[in-house]
Structures are given as structure tokens and as C-alpha cells.
Design a protein around this motif. Structure first.
Motif: not given
Ligand SMILES: [Zn+2]
Length: 339
Positions: A117-134
């Protein structure tokens, strides 16, 4: 202790804000250029805990912009999550740093977010599929996340707050989020820091409970001196499968098959076996050795070269085959040497 004195003097944070930052947990997806700079900034700011998920290891071509890593990390082919954790602990020993060397797939992300249960998630990926999962995990578990992307001298950032802002999927049709994921056009370090400045400023606001979160999408080009804030609040879709009432979280549907994916611009194919987890590696290693193949090994992975192909095998079963962009060829090589 005056370690955080300058940050506490900043009125919107103050002593209470500092205490709040200290109690918070950030989940960072990706430990490349964006990840390294995000992690360093937040660890220096004194967050309580940071979990870092990254699937890669440090290479020489990373050192130009991935500021946490050293030549020694590249020589030892240390996984980025492990190298980052080591350096971050040396920067601030009060922060709990949890590295996870793995592919950020739906199963893992959902598991980590549900558990931590993190308080915020930071996207540092370069991958679009992973962003959709996040994006889907964020909606399902009501955790804000901060999108960030950069290529060349161009960068983008946007904060997604569940039940408030449009999600990333809502924006797909209308906003050019198509930052090329290939390494082919290159990247300069300043744009990384510009994106990270936006991401970490918004993260700090979320961590101290400041409501003045920037709800606009920010886009800029540091080389050509362009800067834009795009109002996207009208783009929230009533039928969005990720954030509407009729949501189905399409990116969280698990698949159970061995996956082969070309890593764009890197002459590399990644293989994710259907069955994960610790495998019995001894048999495979002796099979390779018997064929006269020299295997190098550290605590996290082993690697070997056959003809012009370098195989990197992580102990969770994931494999990178460098030297090809051809999935069929990678399949043949994978089953020939590792299947
Ligand atoms: Zn949406």
C-alpha cells in the motif's frame, strides 16, 4: 538534527511536512535514468521507504545519464535495483530501501501494491505496457501515480489521482503520449532531470498532503526552449475500462505463456517464461560447460556468449538475448540453450 533544515524552512513543507515525508512509502517502477534521479531526490528528501522494481542490469551506455551508477556497477553487471539500493543506503541510511529485481508485470505489481500500500507510485519505466499496468493498479488500489517520459530533449509528466483526474488510458486517443520508446533518437541528461523535477515536486506535495497538485499535463523541450501545460480534465471518459464505473482493468489480466519481446533499439529480445521462480540451474550450467561454453556468474544472474549472441539469464528465469531483433531467431536460441 539539521539534515533537513533547508527543506523544512520551505513553508509548504515545514516541520510537519518533513515528519509526514518520513512516514511515507514510495514505489518506483524502473531504475534507469528517471528512476535513479527520482530515487536519489526522494531518498535525500528523507522518505521513510522506497521500493524499487527493475529488471535490468547496469551497462556502460547507462552511465551518461543514470546518475546513481558507477563504472564498477557496469563492470560487475549489477542489477540496477541492487546497485541503486546500495548507493541510496550510502546516501541516507535512515531510509528503508527495498530492491526487487524483476519484470514489472501485472502479477508482481498487483502483489506489491496490495501488500505494501505505497502512498504514491512513480513511473520511471520506458515501457508503455508497464504504464498501463501501473495505471490499472493505481485505480484498483486507489494510489496516485506520476507518469514521466522523455526522449531526445523532449519530456512529459502528468499526475493521475484516482477518482479525480482522467487516468492515462483516458488520454490515449487525444494526447500525443507516443514518446518513442526506442533508444534510436538518443537522449540528453538535462531532459531527464526536468521530468524528474516535475515528478518529485508533485510526489512531495502528495506526501505532505498539499492539495495544490498540478492537474495539467506538462510537456517541454529543454533544447528548443518550449514549455506547455495542457488542460486535460475534460478528457475523462465515462466508459474508460480503467477508471470509469464500468472498469475491468484490462492491463491486469494475467497471461500464462512464455513471452518473447523485442527490446526496442537495443538489439535484444527478452524472454519471460510462463513458469517463474527459482529453477534448478545446476543441470543447465553443467550442460553449457560440457559444450565448452564459458559462463560468468554473479549473485543475481549468469551470462555467456555463443557466436555473436550474449545470453543473460536472471535467476528468476527471465532471459535477455543480446545481438538480435528477431523473435524467431531468439526462440530458436532460447530452446537450443536454455529450454
Ligand atoms: Zn480512465
Amino acid at each position: 538534527m539539521d539534515r533537513y533544515s533547508r527543506q523544512q524552512l520551505f513553508a509548504p513543507i515545514g516541520e510537519r511536512g518533513q515528519q509526514s515525508i518520513r512516514e511515507k512509502h514510495v514505489l518506483l517502477i524502473g531504475a534507469g535514468a528517471l528512476g535513479a534521479a527520482n530515487a536519489e531526490t526522494l531518498v535525500r528528501a528523507g522518505i521513510g521507504k522506497i521500493t524499487i522494481i527493475d529488471r535490468d542490469y547496469v551497462e556502460w551506455s547507462n552511465l551518461q545519464r543514470q546518475q546513481l551508477y558507477t563504472e564498477e556497477d557496469a563492470t560487475n553487471r549489477l542489477p540496477k535495483a541492487i546497485a541503486a539500493a546500495m548507493h541510496l543506503r550510502a546516501i541516507n541510511g535512515d531510509v528503508v530501501v527495498e530492491p526487487i529485481v524483476a519484470d514489472a508485470d501485472a502479477r508482481l505489481l498487483e502483489h506489491v501494491v496490495a501488500r505494501e500500500r505505497p502512498h504514491v507510485i512513480i513511473d520511471s519505466t520506458d515501457n508503455f505496457d508497464v504504464r498501463m499496468i501501473i495505471n490499472d493498479v493505481s485505480q484498483k488500489y486507489d494510489v496516485p501515480w506520476i507518469y514521466g517520459a522523455c526522449v531526445g530533449s523532449y519530456g512529459l509528466s502528468y499526475v493521475i489521482v484516482p477518482n479525480e483526474t482522467p487516468c492515462l488510458r483516458c488520454l490515449l486517443e487525444d494526447v500525443p503520449l507516443g514518446v518513442a520508446t526506442c533508444d534510436t533518437v538518443g537522449i540528453i541528461s538535462p531532459v531527464v532531470h526536468m521530468v524528474v523535477a516535475h515528478q518529485t515536486a508533485e510526489a512531495l506535495k502528495i506526501l505532505v498532503g498539499d492539495k495544490r497538485i498540478n492537474r495539467k499535463l506538462v510537456s517541454f523541450d529543454v533544447w528548443h526552449g518550449q514549455y506547455r501545460m495542457i488542460d486535460v480534465h475534460k478528457l475523462k471518459k465515462d466508459d474508460c475500462p480503467s477508471c470509469s464505473e464500468r472498469r475491468t482493468y484490462p492491463a491486469l489480466q494475467y497471461e500464462n505463456e512464455t513471452k518473447f519481446a523485442v527490446l526496442c533499439g537495443r538489439e535484444t529480445v527478452q524472454i519471460r517464461p510462463a513458469h517463474r521462480g527459482e529453477r534448478e540451474w545446476t543441470t543447465l550450467l553443467s550442460f553449457l560447460t560440457k559444450r565448452g561454453i564459458q559462463v560468468e556468474q554473479n549473485d543475481y544472474l549468469f551470462s555467456f556468449t555463443v557466436d555473436s549472441h550474449r545470453f543473460v539469464v536472471f535467476f528468476d528465469g527471465r532471459v535477455l538475448i543480446h545481438g538480435t531483433n528477431d523473435v524467431q531467431e531468439a526462440k530458436r536460441l532460447y530452446y537450443q540453450y536454455l529450454g
